[in-house]
Every structure is written in C-alpha cells, then in structure tokens.
Write a protein that holds these residues in place. Structure first.
Motif, PDB file in Angstrom:
ATOM      1  N   ASP A 168      -5.062 -14.404 -19.282  1.00 12.74           N
ATOM      2  CA  ASP A 168      -5.979 -13.580 -18.512  1.00 12.74           C
ATOM      3  C   ASP A 168      -7.117 -14.392 -17.905  1.00 12.74           C
ATOM      4  O   ASP A 168      -7.846 -13.897 -17.039  1.00 12.74           O
ATOM      5  CB  ASP A 168      -6.533 -12.449 -19.379  1.00 12.74           C
ATOM      6  CG  ASP A 168      -7.193 -12.980 -20.648  1.00 12.74           C
ATOM      7  OD1 ASP A 168      -7.246 -14.215 -20.830  1.00 12.74           O
ATOM      8  OD2 ASP A 168      -7.646 -12.162 -21.474  1.00 12.74           O
ATOM      9  N   ASP A 207      -1.316  -8.558 -14.071  1.00 11.86           N
ATOM     10  CA  ASP A 207      -1.028  -7.350 -14.829  1.00 11.86           C
ATOM     11  C   ASP A 207       0.175  -7.546 -15.750  1.00 11.86           C
ATOM     12  O   ASP A 207       0.223  -7.017 -16.868  1.00 11.86           O
ATOM     13  CB  ASP A 207      -0.781  -6.183 -13.882  1.00 11.86           C
ATOM     14  CG  ASP A 207       0.313  -6.500 -12.857  1.00 11.86           C
ATOM     15  OD1 ASP A 207       0.567  -7.691 -12.621  1.00 11.86           O
ATOM     16  OD2 ASP A 207       0.889  -5.545 -12.302  1.00 11.86           O
ATOM     17  N   VAL A 208       1.160  -8.340 -15.310  1.00 11.94           N
ATOM     18  CA  VAL A 208       2.328  -8.618 -16.146  1.00 11.94           C
ATOM     19  C   VAL A 208       1.993  -9.655 -17.207  1.00 11.94           C
ATOM     20  O   VAL A 208       2.347  -9.507 -18.384  1.00 11.94           O
ATOM     21  CB  VAL A 208       3.517  -9.089 -15.277  1.00 11.94           C
ATOM     22  CG1 VAL A 208       4.704  -9.481 -16.162  1.00 11.94           C
ATOM     23  CG2 VAL A 208       3.924  -8.006 -14.305  1.00 11.94           C
ATOM     24  N   LYS A 249       0.297  -8.711 -20.536  1.00  5.82           N
ATOM     25  CA  LYS A 249       1.075  -8.085 -21.603  1.00  5.82           C
ATOM     26  C   LYS A 249       1.772  -9.097 -22.488  1.00  5.82           C
ATOM     27  O   LYS A 249       2.439  -8.717 -23.461  1.00  5.82           O
ATOM     28  CB  LYS A 249       2.112  -7.140 -20.999  1.00  5.82           C
ATOM     29  CG  LYS A 249       1.495  -6.009 -20.178  1.00  5.82           C
ATOM     30  CD  LYS A 249       2.575  -5.127 -19.560  1.00  5.82           C
ATOM     31  CE  LYS A 249       1.956  -4.017 -18.704  1.00  5.82           C
ATOM     32  NZ  LYS A 249       2.995  -3.172 -18.069  1.00  5.82           N
ATOM     33  N   SER A 265       0.404 -16.260 -25.130  1.00  5.35           N
ATOM     34  CA  SER A 265      -0.511 -16.346 -23.997  1.00  5.35           C
ATOM     35  C   SER A 265      -1.482 -17.514 -24.151  1.00  5.35           C
ATOM     36  O   SER A 265      -1.742 -18.255 -23.198  1.00  5.35           O
ATOM     37  CB  SER A 265      -1.281 -15.029 -23.864  1.00  5.35           C
ATOM     38  OG  SER A 265      -2.137 -15.055 -22.741  1.00  5.35           O
TER      39      SER A 265
END
Length: 431
Positions: free
Chosen positions: A301, A322-323, A326, A332
């Motif tokens: 992010d 946005d993908v 998640k 991440s």
C-alpha cells in the motif's frame, strides 16, 4: 612424592573442600525430610526415643528417600540443583551444557529426581558422619593427654584407660578423620561424574536449544535484510540525486534551480523516512526479541510513494492498488522489500534510466517483474556488498516462493522475477 601430593590434593584440595560443602548442602536439604521420617517412621522401629535411637534414625533415613525422589520430580528441582552445582564452583558458570530452565519433559524430571535423591542421600551420610565423627575423633586424639576424658561419665569403654588404648587412640582419631575425608572425596567424585548425565540436557532440551538458536539467527538475518534493503536503497537514491544536483550547479544555468530544489527535497524526504525505519529496526535489536508489535513495516500500500521517490523513472503495470491491498500482510511486506531492493539495484547499476515494474496477482500467487536496461559498463563492486539478490531470494523462500534474476542480452534488460504464494497457511512468515 607426586603420588603423595596427588593423594593430599584429592583428600584436602580445593575441589575436595567444595565437594564436601556441596554434600553438606545436600544434608541440609535432607534435614526437613529426615525430621518428618523420624517423627512418622521412627517409632515403628522401636528402641525408645527415635531421635536417640540409631535404628530409628536409619529407618527414617531409608523411608524418606522415596519422598525425596518424588520431590525431585517437580520442575523447580533441576534449576535448584544446577544453581547449587554452579555456585560452589563445581561447574563453569556458562558453557557447561546444563539447561537453564526447569525440567519440562518426563525424561528430564526422572533424571533430575535421580540426581536429587543421590545428592541428598550422600549429603545426609557425609553430613551425619561429619557431625558425629569429628568430635569423637577429637576426643580420641586428646584422650592420652586429658585424664578427665577417661572418666566413665563420658561413656567410653573400660579399656580406654589401658596404656595400649591410650597409645592408639590418637592414631585411631586421625585415621577416622582421613576415612571421613576419603568418603567425602569419593562421594563428591561420584556426584561430579553423575552431574552431566543426570543434570545434562535431554534430547528434547537439545532440540529446544537448537530451535531457539535457529529462531535467533532467523531474527538476525531478517533484521540484516531490513537494514540492507532500506538503508541501501536510501543511500543509492540519495547518492544519485546529490550527484545530479551537483552537476546542475556546476553547469551554472540559473533556470535549473528548481531541479536542484526538487533533488534536495527528495534527499530530505528519503533520509527522514530511512531514519524512521532504522530506528524501528534498532528498537528490535535493543529489545532482543521479535515481539508482535515489531511485525509492521511498509507494504504494497506504500508502493506508490516508494516509486515516486526511488530516484529513477518507473513505468508501472499490472494490478492496481485496490487489488494489491488485499495481498496478505506478510507477503505484502516482503514484496515491498523485494521491489525496493530491485529498484536499488537498478539505480546502482543502471543509473537514472527508466525501469518497468509489473505486479499482479494470478494463480494464487503474487508475481513481480522488474526490468531495467543493461548498464553500459559494469558498476564497481562495493566492498562487503553483493547480498541484495541473495536477500531477495531468502525473503521469497521463507514465504514458499522463489526469485529469478539475470541479464537478458536479447532484450537488452536486466530482469528480476519474484513469485510469492498468497496462502497464509504455509507457516513460513519470517516476521
């Protein structure tokens, strides 16, 4: 002569004295059990007062040993025994192989119970002999020289007044003390031989110690990667931006002042962010543990901000924010660090040349592809450098994925590809 010195050292040397003190501690620990046994079992042995009866005392001693063994099964018995051994200098304070904590497994408790029982039993024998035999030996040594000791009220046999008995009494007293010293030394040697076997680590203890060392190494490696990726990327970007600003200033063109201002602002922002990340990593080092609160860090992010201040123009493709938002947290965060290190390599080896980045989720995994033009000439090798590719590979492997990196001469690019599974059930989260 050396044999006499060795015998004297074995009987009265420092180790022998500490061993005797260790046995006395065992006798002191046995005392509460022995008192209970004297009160409960002693009267059953007959002979009147159990505190004054030899049969009562021996019966109580034998009867309480099972109770001592049961107490030795308790978890605190091992740290108590290990602390006693270490405090008396019978083992090194560290590196002696003795486990630090209480006995947790059944095998460890049984072995500790054996040691505890042996220590208290031998300690009770040597302590009792020391209390009883020492004054008796002193009386025998003084018997020829103190007529009052030969009076019947002291309970000595009638032959104690005979000339031959008076002549042998001091010898008997000295021999009894030598015998006591020999028994104490032998008991200490037996305990020293049994200590590594009974108090040493069980296979479960060794496995737990190996797991702790592996966990410590994993934490150290993770922190090293964090420092390498974060600080290395920041320094590469700052170096390039500062070099570009210096060249603009040297050119003397006043219309490029805005470029210098932007470069200095980027340097300020990069250094401020890197200092914050460095403080977070050093905080983990100061605490000496990988606490749950330390499992945060930049993730996908924050990818847009990383690309904006990377120091190189980046063309981004693939899935949008946005993908990527998640993507599971551990994946991440590691993906962010892989992209960061890839940009650092591109900046270090290719300069401020365009870089393309593709990050997409498909087939249950996150795929990252980063390409930059091959450098016109190889970058100089940094002393102690060259760990970036290995660090990225380690990050991917810990998540069950893998990386590929290398030059593709046909396309004229250096390509880094990382594939990270998205499943959180792998149990390989390095954080």
């Amino acid at each position: 002569m050396s044999g006499q010195r060795s015998l004297r050292t074995w009987l009265f040397g420092r180790s022998a004295r500490l061993g005797w003190l260790h046995l006395v501690v065992g006798g002191a620990l046995l005392m509460p059990f022995h008192l209970v046994g004297t009160v409960v079992v002693g009267p059953l042995a007959g002979g009147g007062n159990p505190f004054l009866s030899a049969a009562g005392q021996l019966s109580a001693f034998a009867a309480v040993l099972p109770l001592v063994a049961v107490f030795g099964l308790l978890a605190p018995a091992r740290p108590l025994s290990v602390a006693t051994v270490r405090s008396l200098g019978l083992a090194p304070a560290r590196g002696d192989g003795f486990p630090e904590g209480p006995a947790r497994t059944r095998a460890a408790r049984v072995r500790t119970s054996g040691w505890f029982t042996l220590h208290l039993a031998l300690g009770g024998i040597v302590s009792g002999a020391s209390l009883a035999l020492t004054p008796f030996a002193c009386v025998l040594v003084a018997l020829p020289f103190v007529p009052a000791l030969r009076e019947s009220r002291y309970g000595l046999p009638e032959f104690a007044g005979q000339p031959w008995a008076l002549a042998l009494a001091p010898v008997a007293g000295v021999l009894s003390m030598l015998l006591l010293a020999a028994v104490s030394a032998a008991a200490s040697a037996l305990l020293a031989r049994c200590a590594p076997v009974l108090l040493g680590p069980t296979p479960a203890d060794r496995l737990a110690a190996a797991e702790r060392r592996a966990a410590d190494l994993a934490v150290r490696n993770r922190l090293a990667r964090e420092l390498h990726d974060s600080v290395g990327h920041a320094l590469s970007a700052v170096t390039l931006q500062a070099g570009a600003a210096r060249k603009v200033l040297d050119s003397g063109r006043p219309d490029d002042v805005e470029f210098v201002r932007e470069a200095l602002a980027a340097i300020e922002d990069t250094t401020r962010r890197t200092v914050g990340e460095l403080d977070a990593v050093l905080g983990v080092l100061r605490r000496g543990e990988d606490a749950p609160g330390d499992r945060t860090g930049p993730a996908l992010d924050s990818l847009a901000g990383l690309l904006a201040r990377s120091g190189v123009p980046v063309t981004r493709a693939g899935d949008g924010d946005d993908v990527l938002a998640k993507v599971p947290g551990p994946v991440s965060r590691e993906a962010y660090r892989i992209v960061q290190e890839g940009l650092s390599n591109a900046l270090r080896h290719g300069g401020a040349r365009p870089v393309s980045l593709r990050a997409a989720v498909h087939g249950g995994e996150l795929e990252i592809v980063l390409e930059n033009p091959l450098p016109r000439r190889p970058a100089p090798v940094r002393p102690g450098g060259g760990r970036g590719l290995r660090g990225m590979a380690e990050r991917a492997v810990l998540l069950g994925g893998h990386t590929e990196a290398g030059a593709h001469a046909s396309d004229g690019v250096w390509r880094l590809t990382a594939r990270l599974p998205l499943a959180e059930t792998t149990g390989r989260d390095p954080r």
